[in-house]
Design a protein around this motif. Structure first.
Motif, PDB file in Angstrom:
ATOM      1  N   TYR A 157      -8.655   0.358  -3.487  1.00  0.00           N
ATOM      2  CA  TYR A 157      -9.238   1.697  -3.642  1.00  0.00           C
ATOM      3  C   TYR A 157      -8.159   2.719  -3.983  1.00  0.00           C
ATOM      4  O   TYR A 157      -8.315   3.524  -4.903  1.00  0.00           O
ATOM      5  N   LEU A 158      -7.052   2.697  -3.241  1.00  0.00           N
ATOM      6  CA  LEU A 158      -5.976   3.655  -3.506  1.00  0.00           C
ATOM      7  C   LEU A 158      -5.395   3.468  -4.897  1.00  0.00           C
ATOM      8  O   LEU A 158      -5.100   4.444  -5.596  1.00  0.00           O
ATOM      9  N   LEU A 159      -5.247   2.218  -5.326  1.00  0.00           N
ATOM     10  CA  LEU A 159      -4.697   1.990  -6.666  1.00  0.00           C
ATOM     11  C   LEU A 159      -5.671   2.423  -7.756  1.00  0.00           C
ATOM     12  O   LEU A 159      -5.246   2.902  -8.812  1.00  0.00           O
ATOM     13  N   ARG A 160      -6.973   2.275  -7.517  1.00  0.00           N
ATOM     14  CA  ARG A 160      -7.941   2.760  -8.503  1.00  0.00           C
ATOM     15  C   ARG A 160      -7.816   4.269  -8.684  1.00  0.00           C
ATOM     16  O   ARG A 160      -7.788   4.778  -9.802  1.00  0.00           O
ATOM     17  N   VAL A 161      -7.756   4.987  -7.570  1.00  0.00           N
ATOM     18  CA  VAL A 161      -7.722   6.447  -7.635  1.00  0.00           C
ATOM     19  C   VAL A 161      -6.414   6.958  -8.212  1.00  0.00           C
ATOM     20  O   VAL A 161      -6.401   7.878  -9.038  1.00  0.00           O
ATOM     21  N   MET A 162      -5.287   6.357  -7.819  1.00  0.00           N
ATOM     22  CA  MET A 162      -3.980   6.943  -8.128  1.00  0.00           C
ATOM     23  C   MET A 162      -3.223   6.274  -9.261  1.00  0.00           C
ATOM     24  O   MET A 162      -2.181   6.783  -9.687  1.00  0.00           O
ATOM     25  N   LEU A 163      -3.725   5.136  -9.766  1.00  0.00           N
ATOM     26  CA  LEU A 163      -3.045   4.478 -10.882  1.00  0.00           C
ATOM     27  C   LEU A 163      -4.005   4.142 -12.016  1.00  0.00           C
ATOM     28  O   LEU A 163      -3.754   4.510 -13.168  1.00  0.00           O
ATOM     29  N   GLU A 164      -5.097   3.461 -11.708  1.00  0.00           N
ATOM     30  CA  GLU A 164      -6.022   3.084 -12.780  1.00  0.00           C
ATOM     31  C   GLU A 164      -6.741   4.291 -13.369  1.00  0.00           C
ATOM     32  O   GLU A 164      -6.882   4.402 -14.595  1.00  0.00           O
ATOM     33  N   ALA A 165      -7.217   5.191 -12.523  1.00  0.00           N
ATOM     34  CA  ALA A 165      -7.899   6.383 -13.040  1.00  0.00           C
ATOM     35  C   ALA A 165      -6.966   7.249 -13.889  1.00  0.00           C
ATOM     36  O   ALA A 165      -7.351   7.669 -14.987  1.00  0.00           O
ATOM     37  N   PRO A 166      -5.727   7.528 -13.453  1.00  0.00           N
ATOM     38  CA  PRO A 166      -4.811   8.266 -14.333  1.00  0.00           C
ATOM     39  C   PRO A 166      -4.587   7.579 -15.673  1.00  0.00           C
ATOM     40  O   PRO A 166      -4.524   8.244 -16.717  1.00  0.00           O
ATOM     41  N   PHE A 167      -4.468   6.259 -15.673  1.00  0.00           N
ATOM     42  CA  PHE A 167      -4.314   5.535 -16.941  1.00  0.00           C
ATOM     43  C   PHE A 167      -5.518   5.768 -17.838  1.00  0.00           C
ATOM     44  O   PHE A 167      -5.381   6.085 -19.033  1.00  0.00           O
ATOM     45  N   SER A 220       5.437  11.514  -6.150  1.00  0.00           N
ATOM     46  CA  SER A 220       5.892  11.718  -4.780  1.00  0.00           C
ATOM     47  C   SER A 220       7.309  11.180  -4.673  1.00  0.00           C
ATOM     48  O   SER A 220       7.733  10.366  -5.513  1.00  0.00           O
ATOM     49  N   VAL A 221       8.012  11.592  -3.639  1.00  0.00           N
ATOM     50  CA  VAL A 221       9.271  10.897  -3.365  1.00  0.00           C
ATOM     51  C   VAL A 221       9.005   9.414  -3.150  1.00  0.00           C
ATOM     52  O   VAL A 221       9.885   8.572  -3.388  1.00  0.00           O
ATOM     53  N   HIS A 222       7.770   9.080  -2.753  1.00  0.00           N
ATOM     54  CA  HIS A 222       7.429   7.678  -2.565  1.00  0.00           C
ATOM     55  C   HIS A 222       7.141   6.958  -3.888  1.00  0.00           C
ATOM     56  O   HIS A 222       6.834   5.770  -3.890  1.00  0.00           O
ATOM     57  N   GLY A 223       7.239   7.673  -4.988  1.00  0.00           N
ATOM     58  CA  GLY A 223       7.299   7.020  -6.284  1.00  0.00           C
ATOM     59  C   GLY A 223       8.715   6.629  -6.655  1.00  0.00           C
ATOM     60  O   GLY A 223       8.936   5.924  -7.642  1.00  0.00           O
ATOM     61  N   LEU A 224       9.672   7.080  -5.856  1.00  0.00           N
ATOM     62  CA  LEU A 224      11.089   6.833  -6.119  1.00  0.00           C
ATOM     63  C   LEU A 224      11.736   5.980  -5.043  1.00  0.00           C
ATOM     64  O   LEU A 224      12.643   5.194  -5.324  1.00  0.00           O
ATOM     65  N   VAL A 225      11.291   6.166  -3.816  1.00  0.00           N
ATOM     66  CA  VAL A 225      11.787   5.376  -2.688  1.00  0.00           C
ATOM     67  C   VAL A 225      10.580   4.932  -1.867  1.00  0.00           C
ATOM     68  O   VAL A 225       9.471   5.420  -2.061  1.00  0.00           O
ATOM     69  N   ALA A 226      10.803   4.008  -0.953  1.00  0.00           N
ATOM     70  CA  ALA A 226       9.698   3.495  -0.137  1.00  0.00           C
ATOM     71  C   ALA A 226       9.813   3.948   1.306  1.00  0.00           C
ATOM     72  O   ALA A 226      10.885   4.341   1.775  1.00  0.00           O
ATOM     73  N   SER A 227       8.689   3.911   1.993  1.00  0.00           N
ATOM     74  CA  SER A 227       8.617   4.093   3.437  1.00  0.00           C
ATOM     75  C   SER A 227       7.710   3.009   3.999  1.00  0.00           C
ATOM     76  O   SER A 227       6.811   2.531   3.293  1.00  0.00           O
ATOM     77  N   PRO A 228       7.923   2.605   5.245  1.00  0.00           N
ATOM     78  CA  PRO A 228       7.042   1.580   5.815  1.00  0.00           C
ATOM     79  C   PRO A 228       5.632   2.100   6.030  1.00  0.00           C
ATOM     80  O   PRO A 228       5.400   3.315   6.122  1.00  0.00           O
ATOM     81  N   TYR A 229       4.688   1.162   6.080  1.00  0.00           N
ATOM     82  CA  TYR A 229       3.282   1.405   6.428  1.00  0.00           C
ATOM     83  C   TYR A 229       2.485   2.109   5.339  1.00  0.00           C
ATOM     84  O   TYR A 229       1.367   2.529   5.584  1.00  0.00           O
ATOM     85  N   LYS A 230       3.032   2.211   4.135  1.00  0.00           N
ATOM     86  CA  LYS A 230       2.334   2.920   3.055  1.00  0.00           C
ATOM     87  C   LYS A 230       2.316   2.071   1.782  1.00  0.00           C
ATOM     88  O   LYS A 230       2.615   2.547   0.686  1.00  0.00           O
ATOM     89  N   ALA A 231       1.956   0.806   1.925  1.00  0.00           N
ATOM     90  CA  ALA A 231       2.065  -0.134   0.812  1.00  0.00           C
ATOM     91  C   ALA A 231       1.310   0.325  -0.427  1.00  0.00           C
ATOM     92  O   ALA A 231       1.844   0.304  -1.546  1.00  0.00           O
ATOM     93  N   ALA A 232       0.061   0.747  -0.260  1.00  0.00           N
ATOM     94  CA  ALA A 232      -0.745   1.107  -1.421  1.00  0.00           C
ATOM     95  C   ALA A 232      -0.244   2.399  -2.061  1.00  0.00           C
ATOM     96  O   ALA A 232      -0.142   2.502  -3.291  1.00  0.00           O
ATOM     97  N   TYR A 233       0.060   3.392  -1.252  1.00  0.00           N
ATOM     98  CA  TYR A 233       0.525   4.687  -1.776  1.00  0.00           C
ATOM     99  C   TYR A 233       1.840   4.517  -2.526  1.00  0.00           C
ATOM    100  O   TYR A 233       2.000   5.019  -3.643  1.00  0.00           O
ATOM    101  N   VAL A 234       2.781   3.797  -1.928  1.00  0.00           N
ATOM    102  CA  VAL A 234       4.076   3.578  -2.578  1.00  0.00           C
ATOM    103  C   VAL A 234       3.906   2.789  -3.871  1.00  0.00           C
ATOM    104  O   VAL A 234       4.509   3.115  -4.901  1.00  0.00           O
ATOM    105  N   ALA A 235       3.067   1.757  -3.843  1.00  0.00           N
ATOM    106  CA  ALA A 235       2.838   0.958  -5.051  1.00  0.00           C
ATOM    107  C   ALA A 235       2.208   1.795  -6.157  1.00  0.00           C
ATOM    108  O   ALA A 235       2.603   1.720  -7.325  1.00  0.00           O
ATOM    109  N   ALA A 236       1.206   2.608  -5.801  1.00  0.00           N
ATOM    110  CA  ALA A 236       0.535   3.443  -6.794  1.00  0.00           C
ATOM    111  C   ALA A 236       1.482   4.472  -7.386  1.00  0.00           C
ATOM    112  O   ALA A 236       1.508   4.694  -8.611  1.00  0.00           O
TER     113      ALA A 236
END
Length: 256
Positions: free
Chosen positions: A105-115, A138-154
């Motif tokens: 769901y998160l990848l659809r909203v934040m990656l597939e829909a923008p594409f 986000s800074v999480h587009g540049l670095v990672a944080s734990p517990y946010k797999a979908a957000y960081v990936a997107a």
């Protein structure tokens, strides 16, 4: 005055912009700022009530749409000169407990829909020889944080997508950039505090001080209006040579 403040009230007159997630937070600030610069703004959000409140305050054109419904995304009118891909959400959980359907769901909203949005907006931009694509990463587009797999990936994904659009669009007068803030003073961030406190086993005040602001040199949350100013600058003619970049608006969060 130079910089982001140089995007004056009439600089985007005659331009048509679409902003996703426009009913609140960063999206609302972007819609207001682009409208103030003279653009006709199409405000997209799934929250019809919040959009109604927005249109009562701003001269924008509301469109109710859920970006997780990719068929609905494909029906949007995207003959626009400016795309601001902003809509986003968060889910906090360790990878082994992360619900796969929530990840998708998160990848659809934040990656597939923008594409899909950019894919359909580019022909109009190419035809006019001018366009601006700005993605709220986000800074999480540049670095990672734990517990946010979908957000960081997107967010890592849209950083790459933005660079591809920059390379393909340059010869057509189209730029593509990301704005990558750290924690912004929005309901989305406020909603993360309790979840992260539970995962980390610490108090909510420590989440803000240590997790959200700990890595930053500037010890405060970023304001939505600051992100909107950066977006407006990237949409203006003064930024015509800036493309394929990621503007870090993070108070030094990623400087270490």
């Amino acid at each position: 005055m130079t910089g982001v403040a140089s995007v004056a009230m009439s600089d985007l007159a005659g331009r048509r912009a679409v902003v996703t997630g426009a009913a609140g937070g960063i999206g609302r600030a972007c819609a207001a700022r682009l409208a103030a610069a003279g653009a006709t703004v199409v405000a997209v959000d799934r929250d019809a009530d919040a959009l109604a409140k927005l249109t009562a305050e701003l001269d924008v054109r509301p469109v109710v749409a859920d970006l997780a419904d990719l068929d609905a995304v494909d029906t949007l009118d995207l003959d626009v000169d400016i795309v601001v891909n902003n809509a986003g959400l968060q889910h906090v959980a360790p990878v082994e407990e992360f619900p796969p359907e929530r990840f998708s769901y998160l990848l659809r909203v934040m990656l597939e829909a923008p594409f899909r949005i950019v894919r359909r907006a580019l022909p109009h931009m190419y035809g006019r020889g001018w366009g601006r694509v700005v993605t709220i990463s986000s800074v999480h587009g540049l670095v990672a944080s734990p517990y946010k797999a979908a957000y960081v990936a997107a967010k890592h994904g849209v950083e790459g997508l933005s660079k591809v659009v920059a390379l393909e669009g340059a010869e057509h007068g189209v730029t593509s950039n990301c704005v990558s803030p750290s924690y912004v003073n929005t309901p989305l961030v406020a909603g993360q505090v309790a979840a992260q406190a539970e995962q980390l086993g610490i108090g909510e005040d420590r989440v803000v001080d240590e997790v959200m602001l700990g890595p930053a040199a500037v010890k405060r949350l970023i304001e939505p209006a600051e992100v909107a100013e950066a977006v407006a600058f990237l949409c203006g003619d003064a930024a015509s040579a800036i493309t394929g970049s990621s503007l870090r608006l993070d108070g030094g969060w990623t400087a270490r």
